[in-house]
Design a protein around this motif. Structure first.
Motif, PDB file in Angstrom:
ATOM      1  N   ALA A 106      64.856  41.387  39.403  1.00  0.00           N
ATOM      2  CA  ALA A 106      65.420  41.591  40.747  1.00  0.00           C
ATOM      3  C   ALA A 106      66.683  40.764  40.875  1.00  0.00           C
ATOM      4  CB  ALA A 106      64.411  41.147  41.805  1.00  0.00           C
ATOM      5  N   ILE A 107      67.698  41.362  41.484  1.00  0.00           N
ATOM      6  CA  ILE A 107      68.954  40.617  41.696  1.00  0.00           C
ATOM      7  C   ILE A 107      69.368  40.694  43.159  1.00  0.00           C
ATOM      8  CG2 ILE A 107      70.340  42.609  40.909  1.00  0.00           C
ATOM      9  CD1 ILE A 107      72.426  40.572  39.926  1.00  0.00           C
ATOM     10  N   PHE A 108      69.767  39.563  43.705  1.00  0.00           N
ATOM     11  CA  PHE A 108      70.378  39.506  45.041  1.00  0.00           C
ATOM     12  C   PHE A 108      71.880  39.361  44.806  1.00  0.00           C
ATOM     13  CE2 PHE A 108      66.066  38.243  45.706  1.00  0.00           C
ATOM     14  CZ  PHE A 108      65.731  38.681  46.980  1.00  0.00           C
TER      15      PHE A 108
ATOM     16  N   ARG B 291      78.044  34.638  44.939  1.00  0.00           N
ATOM     17  CA  ARG B 291      76.771  34.195  44.392  1.00  0.00           C
ATOM     18  C   ARG B 291      75.929  35.385  43.956  1.00  0.00           C
ATOM     19  NH1 ARG B 291      74.958  29.662  48.957  1.00  0.00           N
ATOM     20  NH2 ARG B 291      76.174  27.965  48.041  1.00  0.00           N
ATOM     21  N   GLN B 292      75.096  35.150  42.944  1.00  0.00           N
ATOM     22  CA  GLN B 292      73.998  36.074  42.667  1.00  0.00           C
ATOM     23  C   GLN B 292      72.796  35.246  42.218  1.00  0.00           C
ATOM     24  OE1 GLN B 292      75.007  38.818  39.489  1.00  0.00           O
ATOM     25  NE2 GLN B 292      75.398  37.209  38.013  1.00  0.00           N
ATOM     26  N   VAL B 293      71.601  35.775  42.515  1.00  0.00           N
ATOM     27  CA  VAL B 293      70.363  35.148  42.047  1.00  0.00           C
ATOM     28  C   VAL B 293      69.561  36.237  41.351  1.00  0.00           C
ATOM     29  CG1 VAL B 293      68.363  33.740  42.652  1.00  0.00           C
ATOM     30  CG2 VAL B 293      70.393  33.673  44.101  1.00  0.00           C
ATOM     31  N   ILE B 294      69.107  35.935  40.139  1.00  0.00           N
ATOM     32  CA  ILE B 294      68.411  36.924  39.318  1.00  0.00           C
ATOM     33  C   ILE B 294      67.009  36.406  38.982  1.00  0.00           C
ATOM     34  CG2 ILE B 294      68.450  38.240  37.169  1.00  0.00           C
ATOM     35  CD1 ILE B 294      71.502  37.686  37.076  1.00  0.00           C
ATOM     36  N   PHE B 295      66.015  37.218  39.320  1.00  0.00           N
ATOM     37  CA  PHE B 295      64.610  36.860  39.068  1.00  0.00           C
ATOM     38  C   PHE B 295      64.069  37.759  37.961  1.00  0.00           C
ATOM     39  CE2 PHE B 295      65.435  35.644  43.389  1.00  0.00           C
ATOM     40  CZ  PHE B 295      64.666  34.509  43.607  1.00  0.00           C
ATOM     41  N   GLN B 296      63.177  37.205  37.142  1.00  0.00           N
ATOM     42  CA  GLN B 296      62.414  38.018  36.201  1.00  0.00           C
ATOM     43  C   GLN B 296      60.948  37.658  36.357  1.00  0.00           C
ATOM     44  OE1 GLN B 296      64.054  37.494  32.281  1.00  0.00           O
ATOM     45  NE2 GLN B 296      65.650  38.994  32.697  1.00  0.00           N
TER      46      GLN B 296
ATOM     47  N   THR C 243      68.508  40.188  52.665  1.00  0.00           N
ATOM     48  CA  THR C 243      67.220  40.226  51.949  1.00  0.00           C
ATOM     49  C   THR C 243      67.114  41.432  51.013  1.00  0.00           C
ATOM     50  OG1 THR C 243      66.211  41.388  53.796  1.00  0.00           O
ATOM     51  CG2 THR C 243      65.960  38.984  53.764  1.00  0.00           C
ATOM     52  N   ALA C 244      68.188  42.219  50.924  1.00  0.00           N
ATOM     53  CA  ALA C 244      68.154  43.370  50.003  1.00  0.00           C
ATOM     54  C   ALA C 244      68.291  42.876  48.568  1.00  0.00           C
ATOM     55  CB  ALA C 244      69.282  44.339  50.339  1.00  0.00           C
ATOM     56  N   MET C 245      67.454  43.427  47.700  1.00  0.00           N
ATOM     57  CA  MET C 245      67.547  43.068  46.276  1.00  0.00           C
ATOM     58  C   MET C 245      67.490  44.351  45.458  1.00  0.00           C
ATOM     59  SD  MET C 245      63.771  41.406  45.622  1.00  0.00           S
ATOM     60  CE  MET C 245      62.251  42.294  46.041  1.00  0.00           C
ATOM     61  N   ILE C 246      68.143  44.324  44.324  1.00  0.00           N
ATOM     62  CA  ILE C 246      68.107  45.479  43.418  1.00  0.00           C
ATOM     63  C   ILE C 246      67.077  45.168  42.340  1.00  0.00           C
ATOM     64  CG2 ILE C 246      69.441  46.863  41.785  1.00  0.00           C
ATOM     65  CD1 ILE C 246      71.915  45.999  43.573  1.00  0.00           C
ATOM     66  N   ILE C 247      66.082  46.056  42.251  1.00  0.00           N
ATOM     67  CA  ILE C 247      65.030  45.806  41.257  1.00  0.00           C
ATOM     68  C   ILE C 247      65.168  46.805  40.110  1.00  0.00           C
ATOM     69  CG2 ILE C 247      63.335  44.714  42.777  1.00  0.00           C
ATOM     70  CD1 ILE C 247      61.935  47.510  42.925  1.00  0.00           C
ATOM     71  N   ALA C 248      64.965  46.300  38.902  1.00  0.00           N
ATOM     72  CA  ALA C 248      65.008  47.148  37.709  1.00  0.00           C
ATOM     73  C   ALA C 248      63.603  47.248  37.133  1.00  0.00           C
ATOM     74  CB  ALA C 248      65.949  46.550  36.676  1.00  0.00           C
ATOM     75  N   THR C 249      63.227  48.489  36.792  1.00  0.00           N
ATOM     76  CA  THR C 249      61.950  48.733  36.127  1.00  0.00           C
ATOM     77  C   THR C 249      62.243  49.544  34.868  1.00  0.00           C
ATOM     78  OG1 THR C 249      61.623  50.767  37.409  1.00  0.00           O
ATOM     79  CG2 THR C 249      60.644  48.744  38.301  1.00  0.00           C
TER      80      THR C 249
ATOM     81  N   ARG D  37      67.296  27.860  50.416  1.00  0.00           N
ATOM     82  CA  ARG D  37      68.517  27.255  50.981  1.00  0.00           C
ATOM     83  C   ARG D  37      69.674  28.263  50.936  1.00  0.00           C
ATOM     84  NH1 ARG D  37      70.705  22.479  47.551  1.00  0.00           N
ATOM     85  NH2 ARG D  37      68.706  21.550  48.080  1.00  0.00           N
ATOM     86  N   TRP D  38      69.831  28.919  49.791  1.00  0.00           N
ATOM     87  CA  TRP D  38      70.920  29.907  49.661  1.00  0.00           C
ATOM     88  C   TRP D  38      70.697  31.087  50.606  1.00  0.00           C
ATOM     89  CZ3 TRP D  38      73.418  31.128  44.257  1.00  0.00           C
ATOM     90  CH2 TRP D  38      74.082  29.998  43.776  1.00  0.00           C
ATOM     91  N   LEU D  39      69.446  31.523  50.748  1.00  0.00           N
ATOM     92  CA  LEU D  39      69.167  32.664  51.635  1.00  0.00           C
ATOM     93  C   LEU D  39      69.517  32.303  53.082  1.00  0.00           C
ATOM     94  CD1 LEU D  39      68.083  35.529  52.019  1.00  0.00           C
ATOM     95  CD2 LEU D  39      65.776  34.566  52.135  1.00  0.00           C
ATOM     96  N   GLN D  40      69.142  31.097  53.518  1.00  0.00           N
ATOM     97  CA  GLN D  40      69.474  30.657  54.883  1.00  0.00           C
ATOM     98  C   GLN D  40      70.996  30.672  55.070  1.00  0.00           C
ATOM     99  OE1 GLN D  40      67.132  30.457  57.051  1.00  0.00           O
ATOM    100  NE2 GLN D  40      65.564  30.608  55.453  1.00  0.00           N
ATOM    101  N   GLN D  41      71.715  30.192  54.062  1.00  0.00           N
ATOM    102  CA  GLN D  41      73.189  30.179  54.152  1.00  0.00           C
ATOM    103  C   GLN D  41      73.738  31.607  54.180  1.00  0.00           C
ATOM    104  OE1 GLN D  41      74.244  27.773  50.750  1.00  0.00           O
ATOM    105  NE2 GLN D  41      73.656  25.855  51.744  1.00  0.00           N
TER     106      GLN D  41
END
Ligand SMILES: Cc1cc2nc3c(=O)[nH]c(=O)nc-3n(C[C@H](O)[C@H](O)[C@H](O)COP(=O)(O)O)c2cc1C
Length: 213
Positions: A96-98, A105-110, A46-52, A31-35
């Protein structure tokens, strides 16, 4: 020294409340991505910053494009011999963070990565423009090179060698699926009282909690 104390703004576009939450974080993410795609100030939604993290425990980050989202995973493609690829071989943990700043807004995935199948790698590789396929083939991503000229020579040489516009995908070029175990949504709020909700996976279920800002 330069001081940036005065660079600040209020966050008041919107809020995120318990009523907005979905059972799976991927429904809310969609929903947030569509917005976000409707916001012209956000050029690469759709760009996200990924940390390794490497073998020495040193984290590093870079932007990649998210190419698919399922109901529990995100997908991106890269050169698996790159710095990030080497990190992920020894340590599959990833974050990963958008950073959708214009939406406050930010969305953070692990999660942990899992390599995609050869068929999935081919499907995306051959969907790309031929010039991008050639660039992926000739670039030893993350290795040093002496000049821009040398890079362009490699590119034009490969183009000349493949006049029929057919080129083999290198086996080290492909995608990763990030199987996520936590997803956090952040929405900027008034008085710096931001809304934060974190979903954590427990077995097959997601449990969600509000976090203090
Ligand atoms: C907007 C943007 C999108 C990018 N997309 C990708 C991508 O999808 N895959 C990729 O390997 N690199 C992508 N890059 C380049 C990476 O940020 C990075 O420079 C490269 O992957 C090498 O990273 P590494 O040396 O840390 O492995 C992108 C960069 C930007 C700024």
């Amino acid at each position: 020294m330069s001081i940036f104390y005065q660079i600040r703004r209020e966050y008041e576009l919107s809020g995120l409340s318990e009523q907005d939450l979905t059972e799976s974080p991927f429904q809310l993410f969609d929903r947030w991505l569509q917005q976000t795609m409707q916001i012209k100030e956000i050029s690469d939604p759709t760009a996200m910053i990924i940390a390794t993290v490497n073998e020495q425990g040193q984290p590093s980050q870079r932007t990649v494009l998210m190419k698919a989202a399922t109901d529990s995973a995100l997908v991106f493609y890269t050169n698996k011999n790159s710095q990030k690829g080497q990190d992920l071989t020894t340590n599959p943990n990833i974050s990963a963070i958008f950073p959708w700043l214009a939406a406050e807004r930010q969305v953070i995935f692990q999660g942990k990565v899992e390599p995609l199948s050869e068929q999935e790698n081919d499907a995306y590789f051959y969907s790309r423009p031929f010039s991008s396929q050639v660039a992926a083939v000739i670039s030893q991503q993350s290795q040093t090179i002496s000049s821009r000229d040398e890079l362009e020579q490699k590119y034009h040489h490969a183009l000349a060698e493949h006049p029929t516009e057919k080129i083999q995908r290198p086996s080290h070029w492909g995608g990763y699926r990030i199987n996520c175990h936590s997803v956090e949504f952040w929405q900027g709020g008034e008085y710096r009282l931001h809304d934060r909700f974190i979903y954590r996976k427990k077995g097959q279920q997601w449990q969600v909690s509000r976090l203090q800002p």
